[in-house]
Write a protein that holds these residues in place. Sequence first.
Motif, short mmCIF file in Angstrom:
data_model
loop_
_atom_site.label_atom_id
_atom_site.label_comp_id
_atom_site.label_asym_id
_atom_site.label_seq_id
_atom_site.Cartn_x
_atom_site.Cartn_y
_atom_site.Cartn_z
N LEU A 72 -37.51 3.50 14.28
CA LEU A 72 -37.18 4.66 15.11
C LEU A 72 -35.82 4.47 15.76
CD1 LEU A 72 -40.62 5.11 16.93
CD2 LEU A 72 -39.65 6.62 15.18
N ASP A 73 -35.23 5.56 16.19
CA ASP A 73 -34.00 5.48 16.97
C ASP A 73 -34.39 5.09 18.39
OD1 ASP A 73 -32.27 6.22 14.90
OD2 ASP A 73 -32.63 8.35 15.27
N CYS A 74 -34.12 3.84 18.75
CA CYS A 74 -34.44 3.36 20.09
C CYS A 74 -33.52 2.17 20.41
CB CYS A 74 -35.91 2.98 20.22
SG CYS A 74 -36.41 1.56 19.23
N VAL A 75 -33.47 1.82 21.67
CA VAL A 75 -32.59 0.74 22.13
C VAL A 75 -32.90 -0.57 21.41
CG1 VAL A 75 -31.94 -0.65 24.14
CG2 VAL A 75 -32.24 1.82 24.37
N GLU A 76 -34.17 -0.90 21.29
CA GLU A 76 -34.57 -2.16 20.63
C GLU A 76 -34.07 -2.21 19.18
OE1 GLU A 76 -36.52 -5.86 19.92
OE2 GLU A 76 -36.11 -4.84 21.81
N ASN A 77 -34.24 -1.12 18.45
CA ASN A 77 -33.78 -1.10 17.06
C ASN A 77 -32.27 -1.03 16.96
OD1 ASN A 77 -36.40 -1.27 16.13
ND2 ASN A 77 -36.65 0.93 15.97
N ASP A 78 -31.62 -0.35 17.93
CA ASP A 78 -30.16 -0.31 17.95
C ASP A 78 -29.60 -1.73 18.12
OD1 ASP A 78 -30.06 2.42 17.64
OD2 ASP A 78 -29.73 2.84 19.78
N LYS A 79 -30.27 -2.53 18.93
CA LYS A 79 -29.83 -3.91 19.16
C LYS A 79 -29.75 -4.70 17.85
CE LYS A 79 -32.79 -6.71 21.09
NZ LYS A 79 -33.69 -7.34 22.08
N HIS A 80 -30.65 -4.42 16.94
CA HIS A 80 -30.67 -5.09 15.63
C HIS A 80 -29.95 -4.28 14.55
CE1 HIS A 80 -33.45 -7.98 17.28
NE2 HIS A 80 -34.34 -7.04 17.54
N LEU A 82 -30.83 -1.42 13.28
CA LEU A 82 -31.82 -0.99 12.30
C LEU A 82 -32.31 0.45 12.53
CD1 LEU A 82 -33.96 -4.25 12.05
CD2 LEU A 82 -32.29 -3.39 10.40
N SER A 83 -31.89 1.10 13.59
CA SER A 83 -32.38 2.45 13.89
C SER A 83 -32.25 3.37 12.69
CB SER A 83 -31.63 3.05 15.07
OG SER A 83 -32.04 2.42 16.26
N GLY A 84 -33.36 4.05 12.38
CA GLY A 84 -33.39 5.01 11.29
C GLY A 84 -33.56 4.41 9.91
N GLN A 85 -33.54 3.09 9.78
CA GLN A 85 -33.60 2.46 8.46
C GLN A 85 -35.03 2.30 7.95
OE1 GLN A 85 -31.35 -1.02 7.43
NE2 GLN A 85 -29.86 -0.65 9.04
N TYR A 86 -35.16 2.38 6.63
CA TYR A 86 -36.39 2.02 5.93
C TYR A 86 -36.46 0.50 5.95
CZ TYR A 86 -39.12 0.83 1.73
OH TYR A 86 -40.01 0.28 0.84
N LEU A 87 -37.57 -0.04 6.46
CA LEU A 87 -37.70 -1.49 6.60
C LEU A 87 -38.62 -2.12 5.55
CD1 LEU A 87 -38.05 -1.77 10.48
CD2 LEU A 87 -35.97 -1.92 9.08
N GLY A 88 -39.61 -1.36 5.07
CA GLY A 88 -40.56 -1.92 4.12
C GLY A 88 -41.84 -1.12 4.11
N TRP A 89 -42.92 -1.80 3.71
CA TRP A 89 -44.20 -1.09 3.62
C TRP A 89 -45.37 -2.00 3.95
CZ3 TRP A 89 -46.79 -3.87 0.04
CH2 TRP A 89 -46.15 -4.29 -1.13
N ILE A 90 -46.49 -1.32 4.28
CA ILE A 90 -47.78 -1.98 4.49
C ILE A 90 -48.73 -1.44 3.42
CG2 ILE A 90 -49.75 -2.30 6.04
CD1 ILE A 90 -47.23 -3.60 7.17
N LEU A 91 -49.34 -2.34 2.67
CA LEU A 91 -50.31 -1.99 1.63
C LEU A 91 -51.69 -1.84 2.25
CD1 LEU A 91 -51.34 -2.22 -1.51
CD2 LEU A 91 -51.84 -4.55 -0.83
N VAL A 92 -52.42 -0.82 1.82
CA VAL A 92 -53.81 -0.62 2.21
C VAL A 92 -54.59 -0.20 0.97
CG1 VAL A 92 -55.43 0.70 3.64
CG2 VAL A 92 -53.16 0.15 4.53
N ARG A 93 -55.60 -0.99 0.61
CA ARG A 93 -56.49 -0.63 -0.50
C ARG A 93 -57.73 -1.51 -0.39
NH1 ARG A 93 -52.56 -3.20 -5.02
NH2 ARG A 93 -53.05 -5.39 -4.64
N PRO A 94 -58.80 -1.14 -1.07
CA PRO A 94 -59.98 -2.00 -1.07
C PRO A 94 -59.64 -3.38 -1.65
CG PRO A 94 -60.56 0.17 -1.87
CD PRO A 94 -59.06 0.12 -1.78
N VAL A 115 -33.53 -8.22 6.55
CA VAL A 115 -32.88 -7.94 7.84
C VAL A 115 -33.88 -7.71 8.96
CG1 VAL A 115 -30.75 -7.04 6.84
CG2 VAL A 115 -32.62 -5.47 7.38
N SER A 116 -35.13 -7.42 8.61
CA SER A 116 -36.15 -7.15 9.63
C SER A 116 -37.02 -8.37 9.92
CB SER A 116 -37.03 -5.98 9.20
OG SER A 116 -37.87 -6.35 8.12
N TRP A 117 -36.87 -9.43 9.17
CA TRP A 117 -37.72 -10.62 9.33
C TRP A 117 -37.51 -11.28 10.69
CZ3 TRP A 117 -37.58 -13.88 4.18
CH2 TRP A 117 -38.08 -13.11 3.13
N GLY A 118 -38.60 -11.81 11.23
CA GLY A 118 -38.53 -12.57 12.47
C GLY A 118 -38.41 -11.73 13.72
#
Length: 186
Positions: A72-80, A82-94, A115-118
């Motif tokens: 999201l566009d926010c101060v925390e993400n601006d600091k890194h 990363l605001s507005g960027q696609y970072l990855g995905w979470i898988l959900v399945r049985p 770039v989003s690690w850690g």
Amino acid sequence: MQIANTARLHLSLMTLDDNALLFELDQDERVMHFLNGGIKSTQHQIDTVMIPRLAQYLNPQKGWGLWKVQALDCVENDKHQLSGQYLGWILVRPMHFFTQSQPHNIELGWRFKYVSWGKGYATEAANAVMQAVSTVDEVTHVSAIAVEDNLASIAIMKKLGMQFQYKRLHRDPLGDTEAVFYQKRV
């Protein structure tokens, strides 16, 4: 199923047309290291393997699929930066979807840009997704697997409240892998 934004992230279910995002993520050897030794996916692999696999378990009503994670566009993400960027995905399945599907036991997985690690993004996103899919009546457990050397993914599993169950061969039509299994009762 909808998943509310977290403090820093927007989550939305990926579609079968999101192949460019899947390709983009798989172009970093560090991202692919624990999956296949660091080999980048080709667009052909995304189109002929990943997208057809996603089509088999995609179920928006139950929340199954790949949840796109965007900063999201926010101060925390601006600091890194990363605001507005696609970072990855979470898988959900049985769990064991392709060999012995367990609709009561939901597998969570994740893949994020280096770039989003850690920075806690994977844990934040996985927790939001876990909370949402845990509300489905038939779901009694959430699980995750990783190769034993993937300490970062195992740390996320522990932060989600999952506990080690066993180490054994994880069977998949794309290839079997020796993995550690973690699980949480919901």
